[in-house]
Enzyme design. Structure first.
Site, PDB file in Angstrom:
ATOM      1  CG  HIS A  56      -4.912   2.388   8.022  1.00 17.16           C
ATOM      2  ND1 HIS A  56      -4.456   1.259   8.665  1.00 17.16           N
ATOM      3  CD2 HIS A  56      -5.002   2.059   6.706  1.00 17.16           C
ATOM      4  CE1 HIS A  56      -4.279   0.289   7.773  1.00 17.16           C
ATOM      5  NE2 HIS A  56      -4.602   0.742   6.576  1.00 17.16           N
ATOM      6  CG  HIS A 171      -1.658  -6.707   4.847  1.00 14.34           C
ATOM      7  ND1 HIS A 171      -2.821  -7.228   4.317  1.00 14.34           N
ATOM      8  CD2 HIS A 171      -1.920  -5.399   5.113  1.00 14.34           C
ATOM      9  CE1 HIS A 171      -3.738  -6.270   4.244  1.00 14.34           C
ATOM     10  NE2 HIS A 171      -3.213  -5.151   4.726  1.00 14.34           N
TER      11      HIS A 171
END
Ligand SMILES: [Zn+2]
Length: 255
Positions: A56, A171
């Site tokens: 993205h 993450h």
């Protein structure tokens, strides 16, 4: 020969990930949060970067693309959605497309919600998915550009993968995710097991991923919005799953 995967830290809490095909020596970086650590990981292994697979448009996923493209002349694969400006793109990938990394194949799933252009790369042969900021271990990405209903549908696409699928995400947020998940399902035994495991990994300075789809389905509240006890726990018994999901996401935003 099995694919090799390397995981390392970029920026503050982003994961960098490389997938390497020993047969053809092709290597892909999943996203490019930061060129330096990715180049270092490649040097450590003696691998040449052939592809970057972008999930993205957020800067902490594409910030290193230009420098890596310059250094390695690699191919850049990016989401189909052209409404966001990602530079240096060679190939656009959308739902159902298969992207080759040497002899390895990645199936593209469109997973909008966090952003509208978000895609995930499923390496079926390696039982591995790179889910970036759609699905985290015991959490999920913030719904920034899409709607909660859209994000829930995207999570369902990922949840349909086999239980032994290894999940790599964008993450290291697992500790905070576990703390929040306990507020939704304090009595979930699978969540307690995962919490113990996460504490051990972090104490040893190890990453908490990959996780597996089976483990996430059992303990990640964002994948469990259609479980009646979870709906009840957030005061929404009998409501559609996406509304339960929206409520859990909203509570996490406020936590
Ligand atoms: Zn993002």
């Amino acid at each position: 020969m099995a694919a090799e995967i390397r995981l390392f830290t970029c920026l503050t809490d982003n994961f960098g990930a490389l997938i390497h095909d020993p047969a053809t020596k092709a290597t892909a970086s999943i996203d490019a949060p930061e060129a330096g650590p990715i180049a270092k990981a490649l040097e450590r292994e003696g691998w040449q970067l052939t592809d970057i697979l972008i999930t993205h448009h957020h800067h902490d996923h594409v910030g290193g693309v230009a420098a890596l493209k310059q250094k390695y002349g690699c191919r850049v694969v990016a989401p189909h959605d052209r409404s966001t400006k990602i530079a240096n793109v060679d190939l656009r990938a959308g739902h159902g497309d298969v992207v080759k990394v040497g002899g390895l194949s990645a199936r593209v799933l469109e997973t909008p919600g966090h952003t509208l252009d978000h895609i995930a790369y499923v390496f079926d042969g390696e039982k591995t998915v790179f889910a970036a900021d759609t699905l985290f271990s015991i959490g999920c990405g913030r719904v920034i550009e899409g709607t909660p209903e859209m994000m829930w549908q995207s999570l369902l696409k990922l949840r349909a993968l086999p239980d032994d699928t290894r999940i790599y995400c964008g993450h290291e947020y697992t500790k905070a995710n576990v703390a929040f998940a306990k507020t939704v399902e304090p009595d979930n035994a699978a969540l307690r097991t995962r919490a113990t495991e996460v504490d051990k990994l972090l104490a040893a300075r190890e990453p908490t991923i990959p996780s597996t789809m089976g483990a996430e389905k059992a303990a990640n509240p964002f994948l469990r919005a259609d479980v009646p006890e979870v709906a009840k726990s957030v005061g929404l018994a009998g409501n559609p799953a996406w509304k339960v999901f929206a409520e859990i996401r909203e509570r996490k935003n406020r936590s």
